[in-house]
Write a protein that holds these residues in place. Structure first.
Motif, short mmCIF file in Angstrom:
data_model
loop_
_atom_site.label_atom_id
_atom_site.label_comp_id
_atom_site.label_asym_id
_atom_site.label_seq_id
_atom_site.Cartn_x
_atom_site.Cartn_y
_atom_site.Cartn_z
N PHE A 253 0.81 -1.24 -0.07
CA PHE A 253 0.06 0.09 0.04
C PHE A 253 0.98 1.10 -0.06
O PHE A 253 1.63 1.37 0.80
N GLY A 254 0.54 2.11 -0.93
CA GLY A 254 1.35 3.27 -0.95
C GLY A 254 0.49 4.70 -0.62
O GLY A 254 -0.67 4.71 -0.99
N LEU A 255 0.88 5.86 -0.01
CA LEU A 255 -0.05 6.58 0.49
C LEU A 255 1.06 7.93 0.43
O LEU A 255 2.34 8.07 0.86
N VAL A 256 0.42 8.87 -0.28
CA VAL A 256 1.30 10.38 -0.36
C VAL A 256 0.52 11.47 0.15
O VAL A 256 -0.84 11.62 -0.27
N ASN A 257 0.84 12.45 0.86
CA ASN A 257 0.02 13.64 1.26
C ASN A 257 -0.09 14.80 0.11
O ASN A 257 0.63 14.38 -0.86
N GLU A 258 -1.08 15.59 0.35
CA GLU A 258 -1.29 16.25 -0.98
C GLU A 258 -0.06 17.29 -1.42
O GLU A 258 -0.07 17.53 -2.46
N SER A 259 0.65 17.48 -0.28
CA SER A 259 1.82 18.50 -0.80
C SER A 259 2.99 17.75 -1.34
O SER A 259 3.84 18.08 -1.79
N GLY A 260 3.15 16.22 -1.19
CA GLY A 260 4.19 15.46 -1.64
C GLY A 260 5.10 15.45 -0.99
O GLY A 260 6.18 15.07 -1.23
N THR A 261 4.97 15.94 0.25
CA THR A 261 6.21 15.79 1.20
C THR A 261 6.20 14.79 2.21
O THR A 261 7.39 14.36 2.92
N LEU A 262 5.36 13.90 2.23
CA LEU A 262 5.20 12.60 3.12
C LEU A 262 4.83 11.49 2.21
O LEU A 262 3.77 11.61 1.80
N HIS A 263 5.76 10.65 2.06
CA HIS A 263 5.39 9.34 1.40
C HIS A 263 5.45 8.03 2.48
O HIS A 263 6.35 7.97 3.03
N GLN A 264 4.36 7.43 2.37
CA GLN A 264 4.64 5.89 3.02
C GLN A 264 4.03 4.80 2.51
O GLN A 264 3.31 4.85 1.37
N VAL A 265 4.61 3.74 2.76
CA VAL A 265 4.41 2.38 2.28
C VAL A 265 4.09 1.56 3.39
O VAL A 265 4.75 1.18 4.32
N PHE A 266 3.13 0.69 3.09
CA PHE A 266 2.69 -0.45 4.00
C PHE A 266 2.79 -1.63 3.28
O PHE A 266 2.09 -2.12 2.35
N SER A 267 3.46 -2.78 3.90
CA SER A 267 3.74 -4.16 3.20
C SER A 267 3.56 -5.07 4.27
O SER A 267 4.50 -5.75 4.85
N PRO A 268 2.35 -5.48 4.54
CA PRO A 268 1.79 -6.47 5.69
C PRO A 268 2.03 -7.86 5.47
O PRO A 268 2.01 -8.74 6.49
N LEU A 269 2.14 -8.14 4.21
CA LEU A 269 2.05 -9.84 3.88
C LEU A 269 3.43 -10.42 3.32
O LEU A 269 3.53 -11.64 2.92
N ASP A 270 4.32 -9.56 3.49
CA ASP A 270 5.66 -9.93 2.88
C ASP A 270 5.98 -11.50 3.53
O ASP A 270 6.07 -11.44 4.69
N LEU A 271 6.23 -12.33 2.42
CA LEU A 271 6.74 -13.71 3.12
C LEU A 271 7.75 -14.35 2.22
O LEU A 271 8.07 -14.25 1.08
N SER B 273 6.18 -4.76 7.16
CA SER B 273 6.70 -3.55 7.34
C SER B 273 6.11 -2.24 7.01
O SER B 273 5.10 -2.23 6.54
N TYR B 274 6.50 -1.29 7.40
CA TYR B 274 6.23 0.29 7.30
C TYR B 274 7.48 1.01 6.85
O TYR B 274 8.33 1.10 7.81
N GLY B 275 7.23 2.02 5.73
CA GLY B 275 8.29 2.82 5.58
C GLY B 275 7.71 4.16 5.17
O GLY B 275 6.74 4.42 4.73
N TYR B 276 8.64 5.09 5.55
CA TYR B 276 8.12 6.66 5.32
C TYR B 276 9.43 7.40 4.67
O TYR B 276 10.36 6.97 4.77
N THR B 277 9.20 8.37 3.83
CA THR B 277 9.95 9.32 3.45
C THR B 277 9.41 10.64 3.70
O THR B 277 8.34 10.97 3.04
N TRP B 278 10.00 11.46 4.21
CA TRP B 278 9.80 13.04 4.52
C TRP B 278 10.57 13.94 4.09
O TRP B 278 11.87 13.91 4.45
N PHE B 279 10.04 14.82 3.26
CA PHE B 279 10.85 16.07 2.85
C PHE B 279 10.62 17.14 3.67
O PHE B 279 9.66 18.06 3.11
N PRO B 280 11.34 17.72 4.54
CA PRO B 280 10.85 18.70 5.53
C PRO B 280 11.19 20.21 4.59
O PRO B 280 10.77 21.15 4.98
#
Length: 300
Positions: A133-151, A176-183
């Motif tokens: 699952f990928g998610l990004v906020n409206e400004s594009g400064t915070l990207h998130q990834v959820f990978s719940p079923l890796d085997l 796993s959960y990952g994020y990238t933030w561009f302050p």
């Protein structure tokens, strides 16, 4: 007495003893240290993406539960080549993008314990990533990834009587959960939190304890294409190892941390390559050494 038992155990179970790749005998199933490049970005809808990871790891000591060197001759050198292919699905789930992936590995392992030496080149284990699952906020400064079923599945080359094994002989569930933030335009903060929950190795009746991992990177772009960063990881084993259903020794729990520099080159949007080094600063119930990584990714 405990140290003698530990030394005997290293030779008896004959598994690779470096924290690069696989917790049986101090080896972690999750490839700790891999996540330090744009952790929160994921494959876009309709896009295919390749990730390539090349790592060289070496260690010349193995430590006890207090981080002290055990009195046994030990040397490990491992070369890893991993190829990951992801596909981004056109379907979305609310604000989430969806993708899937698979990872294949090849390893060349050279292990020396005491007077025993073993070398093996072969296929490592496959990792299946059914849904990301990928998610990004409206400004594009915070990207998130959820990978719940890796085997991770035990498809790699393995022999319980062999000292060097490219694969490990058990399943491992690795959410796993990952994020990238561009302050700001020039600063990136990326991280990944993950876990590894392992099945029993039926060849040895050994069940490795569950581990949790934290990987972190802080980078500064000195130009539009070049970023300098500091990255590293910490992992801890949360439950005991068991042999024949009984707690092994004192649980044989491993713990490790490493840190090092990283440089990333991004010639154009969506394409990135990175070179990084990680040196162990904490190593308990496992080997201690360093890893050199080269990684790249691009869409196709």
């Amino acid at each position: 007495m405990k140290m003698l038992k530990k030394t005997k155990y290293i030779a008896l179970f004959t598994l690779i003893s470096t924290q690069v790749y696989a917790v049986e005998n101090g080896v972690v199933a999750f490839p700790v240290g891999v996540h330090s490049v744009l952790n929160g970005l994921t494959t876009q809808p309709g896009e295919n993406r390749v990730y390539n990871y090349t790592a060289f790891a070496s260690a010349n000591r193995i430590n006890d539960s207090d981080g002290n060197k055990l009195p046994v001759k030990f040397k490990a050198q491992i070369a890893i080549e991993a190829l990951r292919l992801d596909h981004g699905w056109e379907t979305r789930l609310a604000d989430f993008t969806l993708s899937s992936g698979i990872v294949a590995t090849m390893l060349n392992t050279s292990i020396t314990v005491g007077n025993q030496e073993s070398n093996k080149f072969g296929m490592g284990n496959f990792t299946i990533k059914p849904i990301i699952f990928g998610l990004v906020n409206e400004s594009g400064t915070l990207h998130q990834v959820f990978s719940p079923l890796d085997l991770v599945i035990p498809t790699g080359s393995y022999d319980k009587d062999r000292l060097a094994n490219p694969g490990f002989h058990y399943y491992s569930w690795q959410p796993s959960y990952g994020y990238t933030w561009f302050p700001s335009t020039n600063i990136e903060v990326s991280g990944t939190v993950s876990a590894a929950i392992n099945s029993k190795n039926k060849e040895t009746d050994y069940k490795s304890g569950a581990t949790v991992h934290l990987e972190q990177m802080i980078g500064y772009s000195i130009s539009p294409t070049i970023q300098l960063g500091l990255q590293g990881y910490y992992y801890d084993q949360l439950s005991d190892d068991k042999l024949d259903g009984q707690v092994f020794l004192d649980g044989n729990r491993s713990r490790a941390a490493a840190i090092g520099p990283q440089i990333r080159y991004s010639p154009k949007p969506g394409v990135a390559m990175a070179l990084k080094y990680q040196r162990d600063v904490i190593a308990e119930n496992q080997s201690q050494g360093g890893k050199l990584w080269f990684q790249f990714s691009f869409p196709f």
